[in-house]
Design an enzyme around this catalytic site. Structure first.
Site, PDB file in Angstrom:
ATOM      1  N   ASP A 174     -10.203  -5.561  -2.789  1.00 52.36           N
ATOM      2  CA  ASP A 174      -9.573  -4.508  -1.999  1.00 52.36           C
ATOM      3  C   ASP A 174     -10.443  -3.258  -2.062  1.00 52.36           C
ATOM      4  O   ASP A 174     -10.698  -2.712  -3.134  1.00 52.36           O
ATOM      5  CB  ASP A 174      -8.188  -4.243  -2.605  1.00 52.36           C
ATOM      6  CG  ASP A 174      -7.340  -3.294  -1.794  1.00 52.36           C
ATOM      7  OD1 ASP A 174      -7.879  -2.345  -1.206  1.00 52.36           O
ATOM      8  OD2 ASP A 174      -6.110  -3.502  -1.783  1.00 52.36           O
ATOM      9  N   SER A 208       0.837  -1.194   0.000  1.00 48.44           N
ATOM     10  CA  SER A 208       0.000   0.000   0.000  1.00 48.44           C
ATOM     11  C   SER A 208       0.884   1.260   0.000  1.00 48.44           C
ATOM     12  O   SER A 208       1.655   1.444  -0.938  1.00 48.44           O
ATOM     13  CB  SER A 208      -0.950  -0.060   1.200  1.00 48.44           C
ATOM     14  OG  SER A 208      -1.983   0.895   1.060  1.00 48.44           O
ATOM     15  N   HIS A 256      -7.415  -5.962   1.336  1.00 50.12           N
ATOM     16  CA  HIS A 256      -6.202  -5.159   1.533  1.00 50.12           C
ATOM     17  C   HIS A 256      -5.393  -5.603   2.756  1.00 50.12           C
ATOM     18  O   HIS A 256      -4.404  -4.981   3.099  1.00 50.12           O
ATOM     19  CB  HIS A 256      -6.630  -3.693   1.706  1.00 50.12           C
ATOM     20  CG  HIS A 256      -5.554  -2.676   1.443  1.00 50.12           C
ATOM     21  ND1 HIS A 256      -4.978  -2.495   0.202  1.00 50.12           N
ATOM     22  CD2 HIS A 256      -4.952  -1.768   2.255  1.00 50.12           C
ATOM     23  CE1 HIS A 256      -4.083  -1.523   0.270  1.00 50.12           C
ATOM     24  NE2 HIS A 256      -4.036  -1.072   1.508  1.00 50.12           N
TER      25      HIS A 256
END
Lengths: 276, 276
Positions: B222, B146, B255
């Site tokens: 996600d 991320s 995620h």
């Protein structure tokens, strides 16, 4: 049963669930990993019982069991270690009360009202797992860590026809003879030590309980080894009883989830071989 | 450098360390896993940069990298994501300030005083690793998740001669074009978007930065995919630049660290193949 959260992991589904427990009279949270499988297929179930201070979350976050469970086709169930909540008796110590249920049905006040983890883990939660997951309840096994190793050994020895494999990481093997166990069994079950024997793996074996084999890993750098865990007592009892104990002393390993994660895949493979 | 904790894991040592950083002017904590190795042997180093809200602890607890690092002979380094502490500027939002350093050297007040994560991760911490661990600094690679995927891509593209492999889990690939990035780069670097291009992987590639290959895994479930991550922008830039991008869209994955852990061993094997 309420779904708290689910996530895809290693091709399967890691879930966290909550339900109102009749056994404990409280909400109870647990986690289940279901590996990838064909539609309609049922899978063997591995129970993992956690140690002092833990919830379902510790092994779910840090146990590193999902890759092996996905490869071996195993459902992995992780209950909490006690009832919890404002209306539940507690103790300020980390080793008694909430987070420290010791997998017994308490008989002493004020614990008897909610601390019924034996019934919860051996009766109520299995029924819930059977009802809601693709579980083959004819193929179950059990493992645990520390206080949860104590739980896995005592439950596995008592319900030997149910559990095809029993193993433990750094278990409390003889709670009647160590401070953690004397405090907990005395507090939950009362002063009469005869009532403790059903919740002491070494005493159970001395009293005739049998399983074909046990696997135990124990770190040699575990700070609790000499005073609380004492695996040699289990080795002596198994030797006298003809139980095939594989006791692996692991140099340099402590009591943490780094230790558990290191040997988790070994344990799961050992269980899978016995679960068919 | 102070040792906060060490534990044996998968035959190696998982450590957590703290030091007074010159780059940030604060104490900084990081973790290092050193796999089993022969005395005197040096090992390649994989850098892992974490995402928003994380410290070193998230991947250390939940990343499931140790088994693969032990098998492949890789040192794994996990820095914190920002300076921290009472004297350090902060913002109440989760995506700016402490826990959200974005791997830049801030130029704007009040951030410029401590938020110097680019210098910390590319200069100061590598020197510390080289001095204190059995690291072969001629063989380094970098990955991240991320915001940390953004860091891995921008650092890997900028210092292409240093990092033999670059990969990411669900990275922010074009921070100049997404809300998280616009807020962070605007806040730390100011309103002039020309200064942002050095910290935007897609812009870096457009401006001529090159690496031979990139590996990116991205969960299709996600929640940040469409608004914040936008991997297609990276695919288009790599396509135009002739960079071999392996972008794997993973159905059902979110995620979380369940996603990261699932594909961690793949990434480490990909790195090991390039680290020699």
């Amino acid at each position: 049963m309420e779904t708290v959260a689910t996530a895809r992991a290693f091709g399967g589904t890691q879930g966290v669930y909550r339900h109102a427990s009749d056994a404990t009279g409280t909400p109870m949270t647990f986690s289940v990993y279901v590996p990838p499988h064909a539609p309609g297929q049922t899978l063997p179930v591995v129970w993992y019982l956690s140690g002092l201070t833990c919830t379902h979350a510790n092994v779910t976050d840090k146990g590193e069991y999902r890759r092996a469970c996905a490869e071996l086709g195993l459902i992995f169930v992780a209950p909490d270690t006690s009832p919890r909540g404002d209306g539940v008796a507690d103790d300020p110590a980390y080793d008694f009360g909430q987070g420290a249920g010791f997998y017994v049905d308490a008989t002493e006040a004020p614990w008897a009202a909610h601390f019924r983890m034996w019934s919860y883990v051996t009766e109520e939660l299995p029924a819930l797992i059977a009802a809601h997951f693709p579980a083959d309840m004819a193929r179950q096994s059990i493992m645990g860590h520390s206080m949860g190793g104590h739980g896995a050994l005592t439950i596995g020895l008592t319900l030997a026809e149910r559990f095809r494999a029993v193993s433990a990481f750094a278990p409390i093997v003889a709670p009647s003879r160590v401070p953690w166990g004397e405090k907990a069994l005395g507090g939950y079950l009362g002063a009469d030590r005869a009532a403790w024997r059903r919740h002491d793996a070494v005493a159970l074996i001395e009293d005739g309980a049998r399983v074909p084999a046990l696997l135990v890993d124990q770190g040699e750098a575990d700070q609790f080894l000499a005073e609380q865990l004492r695996p040699q007592l289990l080795a002596e009892a198994c030797d006298a009883a003809g139980i095939e104990l594989t006791l692996r002393m692991q140099p340099g390993y402590d009591h943490s989830y780094y230790f558990i994660a290191t040997f988790m895949a070994d344990h799961l493979a050992w269980h899978a071989a016995r679960l068919g």
